[in-house]
Design a protein around this motif. Structure first.
Motif, PDB file in Angstrom:
ATOM      1  N   GLU A 145      18.360  68.394 -61.281  1.00 32.57           N
ATOM      2  CA  GLU A 145      17.326  67.560 -60.653  1.00 32.57           C
ATOM      3  C   GLU A 145      17.344  67.659 -59.128  1.00 32.57           C
ATOM      4  OE1 GLU A 145      17.488  63.610 -62.205  1.00 32.57           O
ATOM      5  OE2 GLU A 145      17.127  64.247 -64.275  1.00 32.57           O
ATOM      6  N   LYS A 146      17.688  68.824 -58.637  1.00 32.07           N
ATOM      7  CA  LYS A 146      17.656  69.105 -57.202  1.00 32.07           C
ATOM      8  C   LYS A 146      16.380  69.900 -56.930  1.00 32.07           C
ATOM      9  CE  LYS A 146      22.712  69.159 -56.703  1.00 32.07           C
ATOM     10  NZ  LYS A 146      23.902  69.993 -56.369  1.00 32.07           N
ATOM     11  N   TRP A 147      15.278  69.191 -56.811  1.00 34.00           N
ATOM     12  CA  TRP A 147      13.973  69.853 -56.757  1.00 34.00           C
ATOM     13  C   TRP A 147      13.817  70.717 -55.507  1.00 34.00           C
ATOM     14  CZ3 TRP A 147      13.864  68.762 -61.422  1.00 34.00           C
ATOM     15  CH2 TRP A 147      13.927  67.471 -61.943  1.00 34.00           C
ATOM     16  N   ALA A 148      14.211  70.202 -54.361  1.00 37.58           N
ATOM     17  CA  ALA A 148      14.055  70.965 -53.115  1.00 37.58           C
ATOM     18  C   ALA A 148      14.901  72.237 -53.137  1.00 37.58           C
ATOM     19  CB  ALA A 148      14.437  70.105 -51.910  1.00 37.58           C
ATOM     20  N   ASP A 149      16.128  72.128 -53.667  1.00 38.96           N
ATOM     21  CA  ASP A 149      16.984  73.316 -53.766  1.00 38.96           C
ATOM     22  C   ASP A 149      16.358  74.359 -54.686  1.00 38.96           C
ATOM     23  OD1 ASP A 149      18.693  71.976 -52.149  1.00 38.96           O
ATOM     24  OD2 ASP A 149      20.394  71.951 -53.532  1.00 38.96           O
ATOM     25  N   SER A 150      15.846  73.911 -55.818  1.00 42.65           N
ATOM     26  CA  SER A 150      15.219  74.833 -56.767  1.00 42.65           C
ATOM     27  C   SER A 150      14.048  75.568 -56.121  1.00 42.65           C
ATOM     28  CB  SER A 150      14.735  74.069 -58.003  1.00 42.65           C
ATOM     29  OG  SER A 150      13.986  74.927 -58.841  1.00 42.65           O
ATOM     30  N   ILE A 151      13.231  74.821 -55.400  1.00 42.31           N
ATOM     31  CA  ILE A 151      12.050  75.418 -54.760  1.00 42.31           C
ATOM     32  C   ILE A 151      12.468  76.484 -53.758  1.00 42.31           C
ATOM     33  CG2 ILE A 151      10.123  74.915 -53.186  1.00 42.31           C
ATOM     34  CD1 ILE A 151      10.076  72.085 -54.604  1.00 42.31           C
ATOM     35  N   TYR A 152      13.517  76.219 -53.004  1.00 44.81           N
ATOM     36  CA  TYR A 152      13.922  77.204 -51.998  1.00 44.81           C
ATOM     37  C   TYR A 152      14.550  78.436 -52.649  1.00 44.81           C
ATOM     38  CZ  TYR A 152      14.219  78.490 -47.150  1.00 44.81           C
ATOM     39  OH  TYR A 152      13.988  79.109 -45.944  1.00 44.81           O
ATOM     40  N   HIS A 153      15.301  78.249 -53.731  1.00 46.07           N
ATOM     41  CA  HIS A 153      15.823  79.402 -54.469  1.00 46.07           C
ATOM     42  C   HIS A 153      14.668  80.265 -54.988  1.00 46.07           C
ATOM     43  CE1 HIS A 153      20.071  78.615 -54.364  1.00 46.07           C
ATOM     44  NE2 HIS A 153      19.977  77.437 -54.971  1.00 46.07           N
ATOM     45  N   SER A 154      13.624  79.624 -55.509  1.00 49.70           N
ATOM     46  CA  SER A 154      12.457  80.368 -56.005  1.00 49.70           C
ATOM     47  C   SER A 154      11.785  81.130 -54.869  1.00 49.70           C
ATOM     48  CB  SER A 154      11.455  79.415 -56.663  1.00 49.70           C
ATOM     49  OG  SER A 154      12.002  78.788 -57.800  1.00 49.70           O
TER      50      SER A 154
ATOM     51  N   ALA B  68       0.115  85.252 -49.589  1.00 48.08           N
ATOM     52  CA  ALA B  68       0.483  84.192 -48.641  1.00 48.08           C
ATOM     53  C   ALA B  68       0.306  82.814 -49.265  1.00 48.08           C
ATOM     54  CB  ALA B  68      -0.345  84.312 -47.365  1.00 48.08           C
ATOM     55  N   ASP B  69      -0.819  82.607 -49.959  1.00 45.04           N
ATOM     56  CA  ASP B  69      -1.044  81.306 -50.599  1.00 45.04           C
ATOM     57  C   ASP B  69       0.012  81.039 -51.668  1.00 45.04           C
ATOM     58  OD1 ASP B  69      -3.204  80.792 -49.013  1.00 45.04           O
ATOM     59  OD2 ASP B  69      -4.713  81.363 -50.512  1.00 45.04           O
ATOM     60  N   PHE B  70       0.371  82.080 -52.405  1.00 47.02           N
ATOM     61  CA  PHE B  70       1.389  81.965 -53.448  1.00 47.02           C
ATOM     62  C   PHE B  70       2.735  81.567 -52.835  1.00 47.02           C
ATOM     63  CE2 PHE B  70       4.467  84.870 -55.932  1.00 47.02           C
ATOM     64  CZ  PHE B  70       4.928  83.816 -56.707  1.00 47.02           C
ATOM     65  N   VAL B  71       3.163  82.287 -51.801  1.00 47.25           N
ATOM     66  CA  VAL B  71       4.475  82.048 -51.198  1.00 47.25           C
ATOM     67  C   VAL B  71       4.513  80.722 -50.445  1.00 47.25           C
ATOM     68  CG1 VAL B  71       6.168  82.884 -49.526  1.00 47.25           C
ATOM     69  CG2 VAL B  71       4.963  84.512 -50.988  1.00 47.25           C
ATOM     70  N   TYR B  72       3.503  80.496 -49.599  1.00 45.54           N
ATOM     71  CA  TYR B  72       3.545  79.349 -48.698  1.00 45.54           C
ATOM     72  C   TYR B  72       3.129  78.032 -49.344  1.00 45.54           C
ATOM     73  CZ  TYR B  72       4.379  82.721 -44.992  1.00 45.54           C
ATOM     74  OH  TYR B  72       4.913  83.710 -44.208  1.00 45.54           O
ATOM     75  N   ALA B  73       2.977  78.048 -50.644  1.00 43.40           N
ATOM     76  CA  ALA B  73       2.856  76.775 -51.359  1.00 43.40           C
ATOM     77  C   ALA B  73       4.108  75.931 -51.132  1.00 43.40           C
ATOM     78  CB  ALA B  73       2.659  77.036 -52.848  1.00 43.40           C
ATOM     79  N   ILE B  74       5.188  76.603 -50.727  1.00 46.19           N
ATOM     80  CA  ILE B  74       6.465  75.913 -50.505  1.00 46.19           C
ATOM     81  C   ILE B  74       6.351  74.817 -49.449  1.00 46.19           C
ATOM     82  CG2 ILE B  74       7.268  77.636 -48.824  1.00 46.19           C
ATOM     83  CD1 ILE B  74      10.105  77.111 -49.774  1.00 46.19           C
ATOM     84  N   ASN B  75       5.565  75.034 -48.387  1.00 47.21           N
ATOM     85  CA  ASN B  75       5.492  73.992 -47.356  1.00 47.21           C
ATOM     86  C   ASN B  75       4.161  73.237 -47.367  1.00 47.21           C
ATOM     87  OD1 ASN B  75       3.825  75.901 -46.246  1.00 47.21           O
ATOM     88  ND2 ASN B  75       5.106  76.334 -44.457  1.00 47.21           N
ATOM     89  N   LYS B  76       3.431  73.381 -48.472  1.00 48.59           N
ATOM     90  CA  LYS B  76       2.192  72.612 -48.619  1.00 48.59           C
ATOM     91  C   LYS B  76       2.304  71.588 -49.748  1.00 48.59           C
ATOM     92  CE  LYS B  76      -0.889  76.152 -46.730  1.00 48.59           C
ATOM     93  NZ  LYS B  76       0.193  76.971 -46.174  1.00 48.59           N
ATOM     94  N   ASN B  77       3.491  71.528 -50.354  1.00 49.81           N
ATOM     95  CA  ASN B  77       3.729  70.601 -51.459  1.00 49.81           C
ATOM     96  C   ASN B  77       5.027  69.838 -51.236  1.00 49.81           C
ATOM     97  OD1 ASN B  77       1.746  71.292 -53.951  1.00 49.81           O
ATOM     98  ND2 ASN B  77       2.237  73.182 -52.843  1.00 49.81           N
ATOM     99  N   GLU B  78       5.022  68.594 -51.644  1.00 49.68           N
ATOM    100  CA  GLU B  78       6.261  67.834 -51.605  1.00 49.68           C
ATOM    101  C   GLU B  78       7.203  68.365 -52.683  1.00 49.68           C
ATOM    102  OE1 GLU B  78       5.362  63.722 -51.981  1.00 49.68           O
ATOM    103  OE2 GLU B  78       4.216  63.639 -50.097  1.00 49.68           O
ATOM    104  N   PRO B  79       8.521  68.250 -52.473  1.00 44.41           N
ATOM    105  CA  PRO B  79       9.481  68.805 -53.434  1.00 44.41           C
ATOM    106  C   PRO B  79       9.611  67.943 -54.698  1.00 44.41           C
ATOM    107  CG  PRO B  79      10.637  67.754 -51.634  1.00 44.41           C
ATOM    108  CD  PRO B  79       9.192  67.710 -51.275  1.00 44.41           C
ATOM    109  N   SER B  80       8.591  68.000 -55.525  1.00 43.94           N
ATOM    110  CA  SER B  80       8.560  67.201 -56.757  1.00 43.94           C
ATOM    111  C   SER B  80       9.075  68.015 -57.933  1.00 43.94           C
ATOM    112  CB  SER B  80       7.125  66.762 -57.043  1.00 43.94           C
ATOM    113  OG  SER B  80       6.309  67.903 -57.295  1.00 43.94           O
ATOM    114  N   GLU B  81       9.364  67.334 -59.036  1.00 42.35           N
ATOM    115  CA  GLU B  81       9.794  68.004 -60.265  1.00 42.35           C
ATOM    116  C   GLU B  81       8.704  68.951 -60.761  1.00 42.35           C
ATOM    117  OE1 GLU B  81      11.139  66.920 -64.871  1.00 42.35           O
ATOM    118  OE2 GLU B  81      10.718  65.318 -63.416  1.00 42.35           O
TER     119      GLU B  81
END
Length: 701
Positions: free
Chosen positions: A605-614, A660-673
């Protein structure tokens, strides 16, 4: 090598150690590219030496703090796996040398039994978080910065945001405006401040950004005049994310944060940091300081009876090496450690001393010394007596006698000339010819064996940089003399001017000339820096010019300090070679690992960590294909842009949106489940598309 198995209780640490063992085995079997393996071992504190076939191990000790138990453990490890010598670094770490690569996982496991890590002590990661060694005891400090340095260390250790940056990242915490942790030369520097809001006093920091030494020193910019402590961690993470994405990765000499901020401008960089806020796991991160506010406890109150045999020596030691603490009746004792080197027999006795008669804490310092904390006044004579038996009562702690030097050509791959040898000789000159300087804390002397400034020579009042000098067909060791650097306080400092280059054997005479000139011509209470500014760089060049001539070199000038053979310039020797294999396959293999880490983080349940690994997996996967094409991959941002041009716009790889849209979704979304699960799913899909494309290309060729 025999397979090693750890018995560490912490499963995260155990996984780390077993992974290192596995990667060592795969590297020796030729299944991992040498450069990728080098990156991995460096991030585990394993560093190649100048000598072939052995490693230097850097032990990461946040803000230099160790207990008796930890010092015993480090000593045991040094005896078992190294040669019993401990080296204190200018980042408050301990280094041991001549360690076999095969034994590093076992060594690490032994250290972890007392909560000591190697993780991210080297490599392109967040390096050891340093702090003023007097933090928590300084009478002038507004509050103790130790809990905040510790929280920073804990939060970013193993954090996916900073595992594979373009270059290393250094942070420091200064207890007071004296800025003893040298904030102005750090990627991020924090100076303790308070601010009154209504009737409430708020703790916070002045924050400075993008400083650094090396061959092109840069003074840090002021990022914030005041940042509340609960914004510390989110601010650091935002800076790291921007550095990771936009920092240079190909041109190593231009890859530090200082170059990125210089290129973007401070406002441009801060604008990118602001855009990362939405993606952060925490918008505010309050730090619990209660564990650092416990009562100071002593094992015994009985003062051993001792007789001071040399009262004059004791009084001198007390005046130069003993520091009053802000706590009543408590003192800190500074131990001057020549070149930062001491041995395990003395380390164990020191560990026993602080356990039984102190408060079981010492700190290694930024000037490669030791500071024993929490010594009761009545115990000072006893401590002096015991430390004297160990040779630890030399006067001049943090004085001009206390010269900072890197290992230089002793063990470092990049050393050009000896820094330890000349340091020993300069110290001998000071002690024998200038005893009046024993408690002079207004002049610093620092030495580096090359331009990389590990000995911080270019921020010293008097600095020496190892070089070489040519005369005919012969090459002699040399020193470049730098003057006029120093710490000004409150995040401000100055870098030294390069004045002149001289043969190394004339280094001691250059020091005599400088000190004699200063003594004979300074006005009353004039500081060395004021004197330097008054006279100017040209004056000092003319003063030292007679020492620079190579027309009258003798045989001795071709033998470096501390050596008995003729000097040979040798740089970059010692990193062990291995079998070079398909780098692209290695990158894709690592992409799979990053996806696995993302999925594991979701389970935890470490959502932000998971997102950055992805995110890291997507970047790595794209880099693999661009590497085949020979396209530019020097920053993560350029990887995104070039993959779009080379593969997406040409329909070689078909995506539902722009890359770019695919990758940079990382900083356009809150780190939710929801976003974490969706992002890893898309990362896996992208990986499979790229892997299938590459296999097809291989078959066609």
């Amino acid at each position: 090598m025999q397979s090693f198995r750890s018995e560490i209780e912490n499963p995260v640490v155990e996984k780390d150690i077993l992974e290192l063992e596995r990667k060592i085995r795969l590297f020796k079997e030729g299944k991992i590219d040498e450069e990728r393996f080098r990156s991995l071992r460096l991030a585990r504190g394993v560093y190649g030496q100048r000598q072939l076939g052995v490693q230097m191990i850097r032990i990461k000790l946040p803000y230099g703090k160790v207990t008796s138990e930890q010092l015993h453990r480090i000593s045991d490890v040094s005896d078992e796996y190294s040669r019993g010598r401990l080296h204190i670094t200018t980042r408050q770490d301990i280094q041991i040398h001549y360690v076999s690569l095969d034994r590093t996982p076992e060594l690490w496991a032994q250290l972890e039994k007392d909560d000591i890590t190697l993780r991210e002590a080297c490599g392109n990661a967040v390096r050891n978080v340093t702090a003023s060694e007097t933090a928590g005891i300084d009478p002038k400090e507004p509050f103790d910065v130790t809990p905040y340095a510790h929280a920073t260390f804990q939060f970013f250790l193993r954090n996916p945001v900073c595992q594979e940056m373009g270059r290393k990242f250094k942070m420091s915490f200064s207890a007071t405006d004296d800025d003893t942790a040298l904030s102005f030369i750090h990627d991020l520097g924090f100076i303790a401040k308070t601010k009154k809001i209504g009737d409430q006093e708020i703790h916070g920091f002045k924050v400075v950004l993008a400083g650094g030494l090396g061959s092109q020193p840069r003074h840090a910019d002021v990022m914030y005049d005041f940042l509340a402590t609960d914004l510390l961690i989110p601010t650091i993470e935002g800076v790291l994310r921007v550095f990771d994405r936009y920092g240079e990765r190909t041109k190593r000499a231009k890859a530090r944060l200082k170059f990125l901020v210089k290129d973007l401008g401070l406002d441009g960089f801060l604008n990118l940091v602001d855009k990362e806020k939405r993606a952060l796991a925490y918008q505010s991160y309050p730090i619990d300081t209660t564990d650092f506010e416990n009562e100071i406890v002593f094992e015994t109150s009985e003062v051993p009876s001792v007789t001071i045999e040399d009262q004059e020596a004791y009084d001198l030691w007390k005046s130069t090496n003993v520091i009053p603490q802000k706590q009543d009746d408590l003192f800190a004792i500074g131990i001057k450690v020549h070149l930062g080197d001491f041995y395990t027999d003395k380390a164990r006795k020191l560990a026993d001393l602080i356990k039984k008669y102190g408060a079981n804490e010492l700190r290694f310092t930024l000037r490669q010394n030791i500071l024993i904390r929490h010594v009761r006044e009545a115990f000072l004579p006893f401590f002096y007596t015991e430390l004297n038996k160990l040779g630890f009562t030399e006067a001049g702690y943090n004085s001009v006698f206390d010269i900072t030097a890197c290992p230089g050509t002793d063990t470092c791959n990049l050393g050009i000339s000896s820094s330890t040898g000349i340091s020993a000789e300069l110290e001998r000159v000071l002690k024998s010819e200038y005893p009046q300087y024993v408690n002079n804390k207004d002049i610093t002397i620092k030495i580096s064996g090359c331009m990389n400034a590990c000995g911080q020579h270019n921020m010293a009042h008097i600095g020496f940089q190892g070089m070489s000098i040519k005369t005919g067909n012969l090459v002699a060791p040399a020193l470049q003399i730098l003057l006029g650097g120093g710490v000004l306080g409150d995040g401000k400092g100055r870098f030294a001017d390069k004045v002149i280059k001289i043969p190394s054997k004339r280094g001691p005479e250059s020091l005599r000339v400088l000190l004699n000139d200063f003594k004979n011509n300074q006005t009353k209470n004039e500081s060395f820096l004021d004197y330097y500014d008054k006279q100017g760089k040209t004056y000092f060049y003319d003063l030292l010019k007679h020492l620079s001539s190579t027309d009258n070199l003798t045989e001795d000038d071709f033998v470096d300090w501390g050596h008995d053979r003729k000097y040979v310039k040798a740089i970059g020797v010692g990193e062990c070679a291995g079998v070079v294999i398909d780098l692209v396959a290695t990158l894709l293999f690592e992409s799979e690992e990053k996806i696995e880490n993302a999925e594991l983080s979701i389970q935890e349940e470490k959502w932000a960590d998971s997102i950055y690994h992805s995110y890291a997996s997507i970047i790595n996967t794209a880099k693999a294909l661009l590497t085949v094409e020979g396209a530019k991959t020097n920053t993560q941002a350029s990887i995104v842009a070039n993959f779009e041009e080379v593969f997406v716009k040409t329909n070689r790889i078909v995506l539902e949106s722009s890359f770019a849209d695919f990758v940079y979704a990382i900083n356009k979304n809150e780190p939710s489940e929801e976003f974490a699960k969706n992002y890893v799913k898309k990362a896996k899909s992208f990986y499979h598309k790229v892997d299938a494309y590459r296999k097809l290309e291989v078959e066609v060729k």
